[in-house]
Motif scaffolding. Structure first.
Motif, PDB file in Angstrom:
ATOM      1  N   GLU A  20       0.832  -1.202   0.000  1.00 18.64           N
ATOM      2  CA  GLU A  20       0.000   0.000   0.000  1.00 18.64           C
ATOM      3  C   GLU A  20       0.870   1.257   0.000  1.00 18.64           C
ATOM      4  OE1 GLU A  20      -3.502   2.081   2.736  1.00 18.64           O
ATOM      5  OE2 GLU A  20      -2.890  -0.001   3.101  1.00 18.64           O
ATOM      6  N   MET A  21       1.975   1.228   0.753  1.00 24.49           N
ATOM      7  CA  MET A  21       2.877   2.378   0.823  1.00 24.49           C
ATOM      8  C   MET A  21       3.457   2.729  -0.551  1.00 24.49           C
ATOM      9  SD  MET A  21       5.176   1.722   4.228  1.00 24.49           S
ATOM     10  CE  MET A  21       4.528   1.850   5.901  1.00 24.49           C
ATOM     11  N   ILE A  22       3.820   1.702  -1.325  1.00 26.07           N
ATOM     12  CA  ILE A  22       4.510   1.952  -2.598  1.00 26.07           C
ATOM     13  C   ILE A  22       3.558   1.929  -3.792  1.00 26.07           C
ATOM     14  CG2 ILE A  22       6.663   1.006  -1.704  1.00 26.07           C
ATOM     15  CD1 ILE A  22       6.167  -1.555  -3.228  1.00 26.07           C
ATOM     16  N   GLY A  23       2.254   1.758  -3.522  1.00 24.51           N
ATOM     17  CA  GLY A  23       1.277   1.793  -4.606  1.00 24.51           C
ATOM     18  C   GLY A  23       1.383   0.619  -5.553  1.00 24.51           C
ATOM     19  N   LYS A  24       1.626  -0.578  -4.995  1.00 24.31           N
ATOM     20  CA  LYS A  24       1.782  -1.773  -5.827  1.00 24.31           C
ATOM     21  C   LYS A  24       0.788  -2.830  -5.365  1.00 24.31           C
ATOM     22  CE  LYS A  24       5.799  -3.131  -7.337  1.00 24.31           C
ATOM     23  NZ  LYS A  24       7.159  -3.689  -7.510  1.00 24.31           N
ATOM     24  N   GLN A  25       0.317  -3.660  -6.301  1.00 21.61           N
ATOM     25  CA  GLN A  25      -0.525  -4.788  -5.938  1.00 21.61           C
ATOM     26  C   GLN A  25       0.255  -5.730  -5.018  1.00 21.61           C
ATOM     27  OE1 GLN A  25      -3.788  -5.573  -6.764  1.00 21.61           O
ATOM     28  NE2 GLN A  25      -3.958  -3.535  -7.702  1.00 21.61           N
ATOM     29  N   HIS A  26      -0.431  -6.259  -3.999  1.00 22.15           N
ATOM     30  CA  HIS A  26       0.258  -7.138  -3.047  1.00 22.15           C
ATOM     31  C   HIS A  26       0.837  -8.366  -3.740  1.00 22.15           C
ATOM     32  CE1 HIS A  26       0.284 -10.075   0.505  1.00 22.15           C
ATOM     33  NE2 HIS A  26       1.226  -9.184   0.751  1.00 22.15           N
ATOM     34  N   LYS A  27       0.118  -8.899  -4.708  1.00 21.38           N
ATOM     35  CA  LYS A  27       0.603 -10.088  -5.410  1.00 21.38           C
ATOM     36  C   LYS A  27       1.896  -9.784  -6.169  1.00 21.38           C
ATOM     37  CE  LYS A  27      -2.191  -9.319  -9.579  1.00 21.38           C
ATOM     38  NZ  LYS A  27      -3.196  -9.906 -10.511  1.00 21.38           N
ATOM     39  N   ASP A  28       2.004  -8.547  -6.687  1.00 26.65           N
ATOM     40  CA  ASP A  28       3.229  -8.168  -7.411  1.00 26.65           C
ATOM     41  C   ASP A  28       4.395  -8.001  -6.459  1.00 26.65           C
ATOM     42  OD1 ASP A  28       1.318  -6.045  -9.642  1.00 26.65           O
ATOM     43  OD2 ASP A  28       1.830  -8.171  -9.805  1.00 26.65           O
ATOM     44  N   LEU A  29       4.130  -7.458  -5.260  1.00 23.38           N
ATOM     45  CA  LEU A  29       5.198  -7.331  -4.268  1.00 23.38           C
ATOM     46  C   LEU A  29       5.662  -8.715  -3.810  1.00 23.38           C
ATOM     47  CD1 LEU A  29       7.012  -5.665  -2.445  1.00 23.38           C
ATOM     48  CD2 LEU A  29       5.141  -5.557  -0.779  1.00 23.38           C
ATOM     49  N   LEU A  30       4.715  -9.654  -3.627  1.00 25.15           N
ATOM     50  CA  LEU A  30       5.086 -11.024  -3.252  1.00 25.15           C
ATOM     51  C   LEU A  30       5.986 -11.648  -4.317  1.00 25.15           C
ATOM     52  CD1 LEU A  30       1.769 -12.540  -1.813  1.00 25.15           C
ATOM     53  CD2 LEU A  30       3.697 -11.560  -0.577  1.00 25.15           C
ATOM     54  N   ARG A  31       5.680 -11.386  -5.581  1.00 29.70           N
ATOM     55  CA  ARG A  31       6.504 -11.896  -6.676  1.00 29.70           C
ATOM     56  C   ARG A  31       7.922 -11.340  -6.585  1.00 29.70           C
ATOM     57  NH1 ARG A  31       4.832  -9.056 -11.665  1.00 29.70           N
ATOM     58  NH2 ARG A  31       6.149  -7.529 -10.611  1.00 29.70           N
ATOM     59  N   ASP A  32       8.022 -10.039  -6.309  1.00 23.57           N
ATOM     60  CA  ASP A  32       9.340  -9.410  -6.191  1.00 23.57           C
ATOM     61  C   ASP A  32      10.124 -10.008  -5.028  1.00 23.57           C
ATOM     62  OD1 ASP A  32       8.160  -6.052  -7.022  1.00 23.57           O
ATOM     63  OD2 ASP A  32       8.636  -7.791  -8.286  1.00 23.57           O
ATOM     64  N   ILE A  33       9.453 -10.186  -3.893  1.00 21.36           N
ATOM     65  CA  ILE A  33      10.130 -10.732  -2.709  1.00 21.36           C
ATOM     66  C   ILE A  33      10.628 -12.142  -2.988  1.00 21.36           C
ATOM     67  CG2 ILE A  33       9.756 -11.540  -0.339  1.00 21.36           C
ATOM     68  CD1 ILE A  33       7.850  -9.146   0.019  1.00 21.36           C
ATOM     69  N   ARG A  34       9.832 -12.944  -3.665  1.00 23.20           N
ATOM     70  CA  ARG A  34      10.262 -14.314  -3.972  1.00 23.20           C
ATOM     71  C   ARG A  34      11.451 -14.311  -4.925  1.00 23.20           C
ATOM     72  NH1 ARG A  34       3.923 -15.563  -4.384  1.00 23.20           N
ATOM     73  NH2 ARG A  34       3.577 -16.192  -2.191  1.00 23.20           N
ATOM     74  N   THR A  35      11.524 -13.304  -5.794  1.00 23.52           N
ATOM     75  CA  THR A  35      12.684 -13.169  -6.675  1.00 23.52           C
ATOM     76  C   THR A  35      13.932 -12.862  -5.850  1.00 23.52           C
ATOM     77  OG1 THR A  35      11.341 -12.384  -8.523  1.00 23.52           O
ATOM     78  CG2 THR A  35      13.689 -11.879  -8.586  1.00 23.52           C
ATOM     79  N   TYR A  36      13.801 -11.916  -4.891  1.00 21.97           N
ATOM     80  CA  TYR A  36      14.937 -11.593  -4.026  1.00 21.97           C
ATOM     81  C   TYR A  36      15.395 -12.833  -3.250  1.00 21.97           C
ATOM     82  CZ  TYR A  36      13.036  -6.872  -4.728  1.00 21.97           C
ATOM     83  OH  TYR A  36      12.562  -5.723  -5.268  1.00 21.97           O
ATOM     84  N   LEU A  37      14.427 -13.610  -2.747  1.00 21.67           N
ATOM     85  CA  LEU A  37      14.770 -14.803  -1.973  1.00 21.67           C
ATOM     86  C   LEU A  37      15.469 -15.848  -2.845  1.00 21.67           C
ATOM     87  CD1 LEU A  37      11.526 -15.119   0.212  1.00 21.67           C
ATOM     88  CD2 LEU A  37      13.806 -14.447   0.981  1.00 21.67           C
ATOM     89  N   SER A  38      15.068 -15.933  -4.121  1.00 24.69           N
ATOM     90  CA  SER A  38      15.720 -16.884  -5.029  1.00 24.69           C
ATOM     91  C   SER A  38      17.169 -16.475  -5.269  1.00 24.69           C
ATOM     92  CB  SER A  38      14.957 -16.986  -6.348  1.00 24.69           C
ATOM     93  OG  SER A  38      15.095 -15.799  -7.115  1.00 24.69           O
TER      94      SER A  38
END
Length: 243
Positions: A20-38
């Motif tokens: 919500e802070m960065i104006g992004k869909q939560h599902k898209d942020l989850l995708r980004d986080i999983r990329t960082y974790l990979s």
């Protein structure tokens, strides 16, 4: 917001709130986080035996929440270091505003820690100092093993193509028409050999600037340069005869 007791003073912001802070869909942020974790997982696989590995939980902690339909959905609790990683991917006003928001929130959370003794305060401070040093090591290892992103990969591809065309004398040259495939193959072979990688997309991010310099300085080997010269001179002669 997840605010843990003093026994475990790790502070986090839930990924739904960060989205919500960065104006992004939560599902898209989850995708980004999983990329960082990979990336972290890949970095850990390349760390030599005996060296300390990256702890993904220093950045993102898996969690869940119950949505409006009473279904359990995935989310992450994001630490201050994780927020820094998210912020680094933002640009312009959006990045500045998010940084100001998360820094303010973590500062507010830190103020809620009220140690009941000098001994506890010193123990907490020492633990935080040790954790900071460990995190710095983790970040450095991640930087050293992270691969170039899509934009950087595209830039290398384009600059490499431009360099080869330049060496051939342009797309209208006789050399380009007859031996461009050979020269392109030589360029990418030399590039991968120099950086010791199987494909140029595997280039370490920290060597991106070096790769750009390599492209700028590259030329075909002597025999190929002579072949290019001969082909282009023949083209000039053919034009002269036609005149």
């Amino acid at each position: 917001m997840n605010q843990l007791p003093i026994q475990n003073p790790v502070k986090t912001i839930n990924s739904r709130e960060v989205a919500e802070m960065i104006g992004k869909q939560h599902k898209d942020l989850l995708r980004d986080i999983r990329t960082y974790l990979s990336y972290m997982l890949k970095a850990n696989q390349e760390i030599k035996k005996g060296e300390r590995k990256i702890a993904p939980s220093d950045f993102f902690i898996e969690s869940t929440y119950v949505d409006s339909q009473n279904k359990v959905q995935p989310c992450y609790e994001i630490t201050k270091l994780g927020c820094e990683m998210v912020a680094n991917k933002l640009t312009g006003e959006k990045g500045v505003l998010f940084t100001a928001q998360y820094v303010k929130r973590f500062n507010e959370m830190e103020q809620t820690i009220k140690p009941n003794s000098t001994k506890l305060l010193l123990q907490t401070a020492l633990k935080h100092e040790e954790e900071i040093e460990e995190i710095k090591t983790d970040v450095q290892v991640l930087k050293n093993t992270m691969r170039i992103d899509g934009a950087e990969e595209f830039q290398i591809s384009q600059k490499g193509r431009e360099k080869v065309i330049e060496c051939l004398g342009g797309k209208d040259s006789n050399a380009y028409l007859k031996i461009s495939k050979k020269v392109f193959s030589q360029f990418w072979r030399d590039f991968k050999k120099y950086f010791v990688i199987p494909r140029y997309g595997d280039l370490p991010k920290k060597r991106f600037d070096e790769a750009i310099q390599f492209i700028e300085e590259w030329y075909p080997d002597t025999s190929t340069r002579l072949e290019i010269k001969a082909l282009n001179e023949q083209q000039s002669l053919d034009f002269g005869e036609g005149a």
